[in-house]
Design a protein around this motif. Structure first.
Motif, mmCIF file in Angstrom:
data_model
loop_
_atom_site.group_PDB
_atom_site.id
_atom_site.type_symbol
_atom_site.label_atom_id
_atom_site.label_comp_id
_atom_site.label_asym_id
_atom_site.label_seq_id
_atom_site.Cartn_x
_atom_site.Cartn_y
_atom_site.Cartn_z
ATOM 1 N N GLY A 27 22.585 -3.831 3.975
ATOM 2 C CA GLY A 27 23.348 -3.780 2.746
ATOM 3 C C GLY A 27 22.686 -2.987 1.643
ATOM 4 N N ILE A 28 22.930 -3.404 0.392
ATOM 5 C CA ILE A 28 22.390 -2.687 -0.765
ATOM 6 C C ILE A 28 20.870 -2.784 -0.819
ATOM 7 C CG2 ILE A 28 22.689 -4.687 -2.279
ATOM 8 C CD1 ILE A 28 23.217 -2.792 -4.573
ATOM 9 N N SER A 29 20.308 -3.885 -0.347
ATOM 10 C CA SER A 29 18.848 -4.029 -0.343
ATOM 11 C C SER A 29 18.207 -2.968 0.538
ATOM 12 C CB SER A 29 18.456 -5.421 0.153
ATOM 13 O OG SER A 29 18.977 -6.428 -0.679
ATOM 14 N N GLY A 30 18.819 -2.724 1.701
ATOM 15 C CA GLY A 30 18.291 -1.688 2.581
ATOM 16 C C GLY A 30 18.379 -0.313 1.971
ATOM 17 N N SER A 31 19.450 -0.049 1.216
ATOM 18 C CA SER A 31 19.612 1.255 0.566
ATOM 19 C C SER A 31 18.533 1.492 -0.476
ATOM 20 C CB SER A 31 20.999 1.347 -0.075
ATOM 21 O OG SER A 31 22.014 1.175 0.891
ATOM 22 N N LEU A 32 18.292 0.481 -1.325
ATOM 23 C CA LEU A 32 17.261 0.630 -2.355
ATOM 24 C C LEU A 32 15.867 0.693 -1.736
ATOM 25 C CD1 LEU A 32 18.547 -1.750 -5.188
ATOM 26 C CD2 LEU A 32 18.595 0.741 -5.133
ATOM 27 N N PHE A 33 15.650 -0.078 -0.664
ATOM 28 C CA PHE A 33 14.362 -0.008 0.025
ATOM 29 C C PHE A 33 14.149 1.388 0.598
ATOM 30 C CE2 PHE A 33 11.445 -0.477 3.567
ATOM 31 C CZ PHE A 33 10.476 -1.341 3.066
ATOM 32 N N LEU A 34 15.191 1.967 1.178
ATOM 33 C CA LEU A 34 15.102 3.306 1.739
ATOM 34 C C LEU A 34 14.801 4.336 0.661
ATOM 35 C CD1 LEU A 34 15.479 4.993 4.347
ATOM 36 C CD2 LEU A 34 17.885 5.254 3.706
ATOM 37 N N ALA A 35 15.324 4.142 -0.539
ATOM 38 C CA ALA A 35 15.147 5.117 -1.616
ATOM 39 C C ALA A 35 13.790 4.984 -2.304
ATOM 40 C CB ALA A 35 16.272 4.960 -2.646
ATOM 41 N N PHE A 36 13.321 3.743 -2.535
ATOM 42 C CA PHE A 36 12.151 3.543 -3.392
ATOM 43 C C PHE A 36 10.882 3.107 -2.654
ATOM 44 C CE2 PHE A 36 15.728 3.006 -6.326
ATOM 45 C CZ PHE A 36 15.354 3.862 -7.345
ATOM 46 N N SER A 37 10.998 2.410 -1.543
ATOM 47 C CA SER A 37 9.814 1.888 -0.862
ATOM 48 C C SER A 37 9.501 2.583 0.450
ATOM 49 C CB SER A 37 9.978 0.380 -0.606
ATOM 50 O OG SER A 37 9.943 -0.346 -1.815
ATOM 51 N N ALA A 38 10.543 2.946 1.185
ATOM 52 C CA ALA A 38 10.313 3.576 2.494
ATOM 53 C C ALA A 38 9.495 4.865 2.407
ATOM 54 C CB ALA A 38 11.654 3.834 3.184
ATOM 55 N N PRO A 39 9.719 5.735 1.392
ATOM 56 C CA PRO A 39 8.943 6.990 1.353
ATOM 57 C C PRO A 39 7.437 6.783 1.348
ATOM 58 C CG PRO A 39 10.799 7.136 -0.146
ATOM 59 C CD PRO A 39 10.761 5.721 0.343
ATOM 60 N N ILE A 40 6.943 5.802 0.578
ATOM 61 C CA ILE A 40 5.500 5.616 0.486
ATOM 62 C C ILE A 40 4.950 5.032 1.786
ATOM 63 C CG2 ILE A 40 5.425 3.249 -0.444
ATOM 64 C CD1 ILE A 40 3.411 6.283 -1.707
ATOM 65 N N LEU A 41 5.770 4.232 2.500
ATOM 66 C CA LEU A 41 5.341 3.707 3.798
ATOM 67 C C LEU A 41 5.342 4.801 4.856
ATOM 68 C CD1 LEU A 41 7.198 0.263 3.812
ATOM 69 C CD2 LEU A 41 4.793 0.712 3.317
ATOM 70 N N ILE A 42 6.318 5.711 4.791
ATOM 71 C CA ILE A 42 6.345 6.842 5.724
ATOM 72 C C ILE A 42 5.128 7.734 5.502
ATOM 73 C CG2 ILE A 42 7.611 8.936 6.371
ATOM 74 C CD1 ILE A 42 10.189 7.445 5.699
ATOM 75 N N ILE A 43 4.773 7.951 4.246
ATOM 76 C CA ILE A 43 3.578 8.749 3.938
ATOM 77 C C ILE A 43 2.333 8.064 4.507
ATOM 78 C CG2 ILE A 43 2.104 9.609 2.076
ATOM 79 C CD1 ILE A 43 4.608 10.011 0.402
ATOM 80 N N ALA A 44 2.282 6.725 4.435
ATOM 81 C CA ALA A 44 1.143 5.987 5.008
ATOM 82 C C ALA A 44 1.081 6.191 6.522
ATOM 83 C CB ALA A 44 1.259 4.504 4.671
ATOM 84 N N PHE A 45 2.246 6.212 7.185
ATOM 85 C CA PHE A 45 2.288 6.491 8.625
ATOM 86 C C PHE A 45 1.695 7.863 8.911
ATOM 87 C CE2 PHE A 45 5.596 3.607 10.782
ATOM 88 C CZ PHE A 45 5.213 2.526 9.998
#
Length: 733
Positions: free
Chosen positions: A75-93
C-alpha cells in the motif's frame, strides 16, 4: 640506499605484469567504477527527491511513485518506503559489493601529480565558531542544509497560504499555527532521514566514503540540533494553537486509532528534549555521564515517534534507523565477549597503558580507536581510546594509552596499582569488553609523502601507532609513501616524555634514518627546565603470553572487519525485514483488517528488530564460528610475546623505559608553545612545493590554532611553497 631515500615505497613497478593480471585489474576497476556511478545516481536522486518534496514538484513525484506501486500488498507505506528509505538501503547493498571487490588493497596504482593541489575536504575554511574547524566540503554541506531549510519553509508557507480559502469560516490564526506546526514536523522528519547515518560506527556507508566515526559524530551533533529545533517548534506551534482553543490538556492526552496520536508524540518529544538539553556542550563537558545515560532515551524517542505518526509516515526515516539498528546489534554481540588484558602499566605522568588480546584476523589500521568497558569499574560506562599500536606490531595484541583525567580512569589506575602491589597477582583480574576497532577504511596517513603530526598531551598516542606502522612498512618493503615525518608535541610537564619510549624505533627498523626522516619538536609548556625526578612505572603482568587465550581475545564481530561477512549481515537482515513485513501483511494485517495507525507503526518497529535478531543473528552466529575456527589454527603460535618484568617492588624504573633515548633528531623546548606560523614556514622552505598532510590530535584550541595557520598559509602561498592539508584525529563526544 640512496635510491630508497628518494623513492617512496608505493607499489613496485619492477617488471611487466602478465596479461591475465592486467585483465583482472581492468575488470575489477570497471566493476568498481560502475558501482560508484550507480550509487551516485541513486544518492543524487534520493537527495533531490527529499529536497524537492516540500514543493509541488516533489509532491507530484511522490504521488507518481504511489500510483506506480498502487495495488501492491504494501500500500501507501510501501510507496513511501520505496521513495525515502529504499534508496539508502540499496546504496548499502552496493557499498558491500564495492568493499568486497576492493578487498584489502588500500593502495591503487595512480599517476602522481607533479605539483601539489588543494582538496576541499582538507582545506579548513571556518576555524572558530559553533561548528569548530570546518573544511570546504563540510561548509558546502552546511550551506546545502541551510538552503534546504529556507526553501522548505518558503514552499510550505506558500502551500499554507493557498489553503486559507478552504478555512475561511475558521479562525485563520489557529489554522495557520496548526498548518505551520505540521510542516515543521515534516521538515524534522526529512532531516531525521539523515540523523542516524553518522552514528552507525561500522556502517558500510561511512566505510564507502571513508569517513570514520569520530568525524561523523559531529555531523550527527549538527543534525541533532537542527532536527530537535524543528520538532520543538512543531510541538510549540500546536500547543499554542490548542491553548488558544482551550483544548490543550485534551489534545495532549489524545491517542487516536486513525490519524496522528498526540500522546505518543508528547512522550517522544520529551525524550528528545532531555537528550537535546544534556547534549549541549557545557552539560556534556562537565556532566558526561548524565549526557551518556540520558542519550539512551533514543529508544523511547524512536518507538514513540513511530506510534505518533504511524507506519506510512515513519517509513520516511526507517532506512537510516534500520542501518543504525544493524550496527547497534552487532556492537551488542561483540561487547558480550570478555577480553584478556595481557598487561597493564601505570606511568608516572598519569597515563595507563593496556595491552589487549586480539585474534590474528581482526582488521584495523594505525588510526583506529576502540570503545572500552571495564566491568570491575562499571557495567554501563563505555569510553573511546585511540589505538597506540600498529597492526604490524603483533598479530595477537593491541595497545591503548589512557590518560587519567576523570573518576573512571582514576579507578582504573588504582585497580592496576593494587594489583601490582599484591603478592598474589592472579587473585585480581581486569575484565574488559571492547567495541571496535573503528576508523578510516584506508590508512590515509600512508598517502602523504610528507607528514606533520601535531599532538597535545595524550594525543601522541595514535601518532606512536603511525610511526610504528611506517617503520614496519619501510623495513618490510610494504606500500608506504611517507618519507619526511615531523612530530610536533606539546605537553604540560616533562614527566610525559617517557611516552615516546613505548616505541623503540631502532629495534623496529634498524638504520631507519637512511630511509625515512623522522623528527620530533617537543614543547614543555609549564616547565622552564628539565625535571630531575625519575618516577616509577607500576606494572601488572596479567598474562605473560602474547598469544590469546581460547575465547578471551577480542571478537571479530565488527563492522569494519571482514568485508564479506559485513556485507552478508546487512543484505540478509534487510531481505529478512522485507520478508517479515510481507508475511505480516499477508497473514495478519490484511486478514484481520488492522488499520490502527499507531499499532501499524509498532508492528513496523517490531519487524525491524525481529529481522535483525533472527536473520542478522544467524549471520552473526556463522561469522562468530568462522572467527573461532580461524583463530583456532593460530592459537599455538606465539610470535609476539608481551612480557612485563617488574622488580622486587613490583615496579619498572623510568630509566628502563628510556633505554631508547632521544637522539639528535629531537628538539625539546621548555616554557614555550608551538609557533605554527614559524613551523609551517620552515617546513615549506625545507620541503618545497609539495603536499603536506597535517594530522592533529588534541584539544579544540589546538585544532583551531593549527587550522588557522594552515588556512592563512595556503591562501597566501607562493608557487614554490607547500600546500598543507588539515586532518583531525580528535574524538570529542
Amino acid at each position: 640506499m640512496d635510491n630508497s631515500v628518494k623513492k617512496p615505497l608505493l607499489l613496485s613497478d619492477d617488471g611487466v605484469e602478465p596479461d591475465h593480471v592486467n585483465k583482472s585489474c581492468f575488470l575489477k576497476s570497471t566493476l568498481k567504477w560502475t558501482l560508484k556511478i550507480v550509487m551516485w545516481v541513486i544518492f543524487i536522486a534520493w537527495v533531490g527527491l527529499i529536497f524537492l518534496y516540500p514543493g509541488e514538484l516533489g509532491t507530484e513525484l511522490v504521488n507518481k511513485i504511489r500510483h506506480a506501486t498502487e495495488g501492491t500488498i504494501f500500500g501507501i507505506s510501501g510507496s513511501l518506503f520505496l521513495a525515502f528509505s529504499a534508496p539508502i538501503l540499496i546504496i548499502a547493498f552496493l557499498a558491500a559489493a564495492h568493499l568486497i571487490i576492493s578487498g584489502e588493497d588500500v593502495f591503487e596504482k595512480k599517476k602522481t601529480t607533479k605539483s601539489p593541489r588543494f582538496r576541499l575536504w582538507t582545506f579548513p575554511v571556518l576555524v572558530d565558531g559553533p561548528f569548530g574547524v570546518v573544511s570546504a566540503s563540510e561548509l558546502i554541506g552546511i550551506i546545502l542544509f541551510v538552503v534546504f531549510i529556507i526553501w522548505a519553509a518558503y514552499a510550505y508557507t506558500m502551500r499554507n497560504l493557498s489553503f486559507m480559502t478552504e478555512f475561511a469560516s475558521q479562525n485563520v490564526g489557529i489554522v495557520m499555527l496548526e498548518l505551520t506546526g505540521l510542516r515543521l514536523g515534516m521538515m524534522g522528519l526529512l532531516c531525521m532521514a539523515f540523523l542516524f547515518l553518522p552514528i552507525s560506527r561500522g556502517s558500510l556507508l561511512l566505510r564507502l566514503i571513508d569517513i570514520p566515526f569520530e568525524h561523523a559524530t559531529r555531523y550527527h551533533v549538527w543534525l541533532g540540533h537542527l532536527t530537535m529545533m524543528l520538532f520543538t517548534l512543531h510541538g510549540l506551534f500546536y500547543v499554542i494553537a490548542w491553548a488558544m482553543q482551550g483544548t490543550l490538556v485534551k489534545e495532549l492526552l489524545q491517542w487516536k486509532s486513525i490519524g496522528i496520536a498526540n500522546l505518543p508524540g508528547v512522550i517522544s518529544l520529551l525524550a528528545g528534549l532531555f537528550m537535546w538539553v544534556t547534549s549541549l556542550h557545557p552539560v556534556r563537558k562537565d556532566y558526561f555521564e548524565l549526557f551518556f545515560y540520558t542519550h539512551q532515551l533514543y529508544v523511547i524517542f524512536v518507538v514513540f515517534l513511530a506510534l505518533h505518526v504511524g507506519e506510512f509516515v515513519f517509513t520516511i526515516t526507517a532506512g537510516g534507523i534500520f542501518i543504525f539498528m544493524l550496527d547497534r546489534f552487532l556492537r551488542f554481540c561483540q561487547s558480550r565477549k570478555t577480553v584478556d588484558v595481557l598487561s597493564a602499566k601505570c606511568l608516572p605522568c598519569g597515563t595507563v597503558e593496556l595491552v589487549l588480546s586480539k585474534p590474528q584476523n581482526l582488521r584495523y589500521n594505525a588510526l583506529s580507536f576502540i570503545f572500552l568497558q571495564v566491568r570491575e569499574l562499571s557495567w554501563l560506562q563505555w569510553h573511546p581510546f585511540s589505538v597506540s599500536s600498529s597492526p604490524l606490531d603483533g598479530k595477537y595484541h593491541l595497545a591503548v594509552l589512557i590518560k587519567v583525567l576523570g573518576g573512571w580512569t582514576a579507578k582504573l589506575r588504582d585497580s592496576i596499582l593494587s594489583m601490582s602491589e599484591t603478592e598474589q597477582e592472579m587473585t585480581k583480574t581486569i575484565t574488559a569488553s571492547v567495541e571496535g576497532p573503528y576508523g578510516h577504511e584506508t590508512p590515509y596517513h600512508l598517502m602523504y609523502e610528507n607528514l606533520i603530526l601535531v599532538a597535545g598531551g595524550i594525543g601522541i598516542s595514535p601518532f606512536l601507532a603511525i610511526i610504528s606502522d611506517i617503520l614496519h612498512r619501510v623495513r618490510d618493503g610494504k606500500p608506504c609513501l611517507p618519507r619526511n615525518v615531523l612530530v610536533v608535541w606539546a605537553v604540560k610537564k616533562s614527566d610525559e616524555l617517557p611516552l615516546l619510549s613505548t616505541i623503540d624505533m631502532e629495534s623496529i627498523c634498524p638504520f631507519f634514518s637512511d630511509k625515512v626522516n623522522i623528527e620530533f619538536n617537543i614543547f614543555v609548556t609549564r616547565e622552564s627546565q628539565p625535571s630531575l625526578e625519575e618516577g616509577k612505572v607500576h606494572a601488572a603482568a596479567l598474562n605473560s603470553s602474547g598469544c590469546p587465550l581460547s575465547g578471551c581475545s577480542m571478537s571479530v564481530l565488527v563492522g569494519t572487519g571482514n568485508n564479506i561477512w559485513s556485507g552478508l549481515y546487512v543484505i540478509v537482515s534487510t531481505i529478512g525485514f522485507v520478508v517479515l513485513m510481507t508475511l505480516l501483511r499477508i497473514f495478519y494485517i490484511k486478514p484481520y483488517n488492522i488499520s490502527t495507525w499507531w499499532y501499524q507503526g509498532l508492528l513496523l518497529i517490531a519487524c525491524m528488530v525481529a529481522s535483525i535478531i533472527i536473520f542478522g543473528g544467524f549471520v552473526v552466529y556463522l561469522w562468530n564460528l568462522w572467527g573461532k575456527k580461524a583463530s583456532a589454527k593460530d592459537e599455538h603460535k606465539q610470535d609476539d610475546t608481551i612480557k612485563v618484568e617488574p622488580d622486587q617492588n613490583g615496579t619498572v624504573s623510568q630509566k628502563t623505559l628510556n633505554q631508547n633515548s632521544l637522539d639528535s633528531s629531537t628538539i625539546i623546548q621548555y616554557g614555550t608553545r608551538p609557533d605554527f606560523k614559524e613551523i609551517y614556514g620552515t617546513v615549506s622552505k625545507k620541503w618545497g612545493s609539495v603536499d603536506v598532510g597535517v594530522i592533529v590530535c588534541g584539544p579544540a584550541t589546538l585544532q583551531s590554532s593549527v587550522a588557522k595557520e594552515i588556512r592563512s598559509h595556503n591562501i597566501v602561498r607562493q608557487r614554490q611553497d607547500a600546500i598543507f592539508h588539515f586532518n583531525s584525529h580528535s574524538f570529542d563526544l
